[in-house]
Design an enzyme around this catalytic site. Structure first.
Site, PDB file in Angstrom:
ATOM      1  N   TYR A  67      17.616  29.347   9.122  1.00 58.93           N
ATOM      2  CA  TYR A  67      16.396  30.003   9.618  1.00 58.93           C
ATOM      3  C   TYR A  67      16.299  29.916  11.125  1.00 58.93           C
ATOM      4  O   TYR A  67      16.520  28.867  11.726  1.00 58.93           O
ATOM      5  CB  TYR A  67      15.158  29.345   9.006  1.00 58.93           C
ATOM      6  CG  TYR A  67      14.955  29.644   7.545  1.00 58.93           C
ATOM      7  CD1 TYR A  67      14.765  30.955   7.096  1.00 58.93           C
ATOM      8  CD2 TYR A  67      14.931  28.623   6.608  1.00 58.93           C
ATOM      9  CE1 TYR A  67      14.565  31.233   5.756  1.00 58.93           C
ATOM     10  CE2 TYR A  67      14.726  28.886   5.264  1.00 58.93           C
ATOM     11  CZ  TYR A  67      14.550  30.201   4.840  1.00 58.93           C
ATOM     12  OH  TYR A  67      14.349  30.464   3.518  1.00 58.93           O
ATOM     13  N   LYS A 103       0.846  -1.200   0.000  1.00 54.10           N
ATOM     14  CA  LYS A 103       0.000   0.000   0.000  1.00 54.10           C
ATOM     15  C   LYS A 103       0.880   1.249   0.000  1.00 54.10           C
ATOM     16  O   LYS A 103       2.097   1.165   0.257  1.00 54.10           O
ATOM     17  CB  LYS A 103      -0.909  -0.011   1.230  1.00 54.10           C
ATOM     18  CG  LYS A 103      -0.162   0.062   2.551  1.00 54.10           C
ATOM     19  CD  LYS A 103      -1.090  -0.224   3.727  1.00 54.10           C
ATOM     20  CE  LYS A 103      -0.346  -0.155   5.041  1.00 54.10           C
ATOM     21  NZ  LYS A 103      -1.142  -0.679   6.160  1.00 54.10           N
TER      22      LYS A 103
HETATM   23  C1  LIG Z   1      -0.382  -1.693   6.821  1.00 55.76           C
HETATM   24  C2  LIG Z   1      -0.924  -2.933   7.384  1.00 55.76           C
HETATM   25  C3  LIG Z   1      -0.087  -4.005   7.672  1.00 55.76           C
HETATM   26  C4  LIG Z   1       1.422  -3.922   7.612  1.00 55.76           C
HETATM   27  O1  LIG Z   1       1.880  -3.324   8.797  1.00 55.76           O
HETATM   28  P1  LIG Z   1       3.449  -3.144   9.086  1.00 55.76           P
HETATM   29  O2  LIG Z   1       3.501  -2.588  10.458  1.00 55.76           O
HETATM   30  O3  LIG Z   1       3.949  -2.180   8.071  1.00 55.76           O
HETATM   31  O4  LIG Z   1       4.043  -4.486   8.953  1.00 55.76           O
HETATM   32  C5  LIG Z   1      -0.671  -5.184   8.104  1.00 55.76           C
HETATM   33  N1  LIG Z   1      -2.011  -5.311   8.244  1.00 55.76           N
HETATM   34  C6  LIG Z   1      -2.855  -4.284   7.989  1.00 55.76           C
HETATM   35  C7  LIG Z   1      -4.310  -4.458   8.173  1.00 55.76           C
HETATM   36  C8  LIG Z   1      -2.336  -3.066   7.569  1.00 55.76           C
HETATM   37  O5  LIG Z   1      -3.172  -2.044   7.324  1.00 55.76           O
END
Ligand SMILES: *Cc1c(COP(=O)(O)O)cnc(C)c1O
Length: 361
Positions: A255, A35
């Protein structure tokens, strides 16, 4: 000449990290979570690099799934938030996607759908994270309703852990208990484990792992954890010095004059800033590597530049390489010094940063 800021992505390291995830739970399958553009690494490139061995992929939404389908990825793809509207079930059917069902509305949409081919569904329980998922008490009934749909061919039972990155926290044991109790002896595979649970909670492994951040080489635990030590960094954010100057004691940098030299200080100006995705909240002392050697951020990060301490490198000169994170500078260390997490650094890389891919097979 081109601006020297770039990200190097090591696809072979991502594959190695995927194998490391699966090695934690022999016999289990694993969704490679890609994702958010594969946590900023480029979803199509990462999915292609994993396609031959990943059991399936997971994305947040249909748009992300369609990008993979259009690139020719044919593996199963799980939509972790399911569909946002019943019309999307047409795409799910056409593109052969696997939706999560996390509430009663989605359940009804799915039961009323008339897809051309049978659907696999992941049914999610809220075992204590209190974000998505059906209440534990109604879970068996929801399962029965789905199972009665002639067009639903398989149901995977899933839940998500809120505190698996805290290696001994009782909340995880409580969630596992809740899931075990209320999923009971319902038929179907089980999926519970994100990266932290894969590495730290064997009791949560179940049938389908869901590794995300560990694919990208960052420990889900923050800094040191023995089972995360094998992970290989996959994203190297690099730039170069574009200026070097010597400042006297008492002179301020950048800055707000946040950093004031306590002694004569050689300062390097690096061509990377918050518009590239480097965190603006990085504190003085945040680690960087100049010429492969440790240095530190001094002064506030600006949009296109940041400044580093070259006191230990009198020979450093414009053009010298700087690593912002990668194999020499753990993303988790930069994140910790910026009150954030490696997930946000990776996903926050901006479009301005060219990506260079390597795949040593
Ligand atoms: C994003 C996600 C994961 C992966 O989590 P990580 O901490 O990056 O391993 C697993 N399960 C769900 C439902 C998620 O949304």
């Amino acid at each position: 000449m081109a601006r020297p800021t770039r990200a190097h992505i090591d696809l072979a390291a991502i594959r190695g990290n995927y194998r490391h995830a699966k090695a934690q739970a022999p016999g289990a399958r694993a969704l490679a979570v890609v994702k958010a553009d594969a946590y900023g690494h480029g979803a199509v490139k990462v999915a292609r690099a994993l396609a031959a061995e990943a059991d399936a992929f997971a994305v947040a939404c249909g748009e992300e799934a369609m990008e993979l389908r259009e690139a020719g990825i044919r593996s199963p793809i799980v939509l972790l938030e399911g569909v946002f509207h019943p019309d999307e079930l047409l795409d799910v059917d056409r593109a052969d996607l696997t939706p999560v069902v996390h509430n009663h509305e989605q359940l009804e949409w799915l039961c009323r759908a008339r897809p051309a081919r049978p659907l696999q569904v992941w049914l999610k329980m809220d075992s204590g994270m209190h974000r998505l998922g059906l209440a534990p008490l109604g879970f068996a009934a929801a399962h029965a309703r789905l199972a009665a749909c002639p067009h639903v061919s398989a149901i995977v039972l899933m839940t998500h852990l809120a505190r698996a990155d805290e290696p001994t926290h009782p909340a995880t044991a409580a969630q596992l208990d809740c899931f075990r109790t209320h999923a009971g002896d319902l038929p179907g595979s089980r999926s519970i484990a994100n990266s932290a649970a894969i590495l730290g909670w064997p009791a949560a492994h179940g049938d389908w792992l869901r590794p995300g951040i560990m694919l990208y080489g960052a420990s889900p635990f923050g800094e040191a954890h023995p089972s995360a030590a094998m992970l290989r960094p996959t994203m190297m954010l690099e730039s170069r010095l574009i200026g070097v100057r010597d400042l006297a004691t008492g002179e301020a940098i950048g800055y707000g004059g946040r950093f004031v030299c306590e002694r004569p200080t050689r300062v390097g100006v690096v061509a990377a800033g918050y518009a590239d995705g480097y965190p603006r909240h990085a504190r003085d002392g945040t680690p960087v590597a100049v010429n492969g050697r440790p240095s530190r951020l001094i002064g506030r990060v600006s949009m296109d530049m940041l400044t580093v301490d070259l006191s230990d490198q009198p020979a450093a000169a414009p053009g010298d390489p700087v690593q912002l994170w990668g194999d020499l500078v753990p993303a988790n260390a930069v994140a910790a010094a910026s009150d954030t997490i490696a997930y946000q650094l990776f996903t926050g890389l901006s479009r301005r940063v060219p990506m260079h891919y390597e795949d040593a097979t």
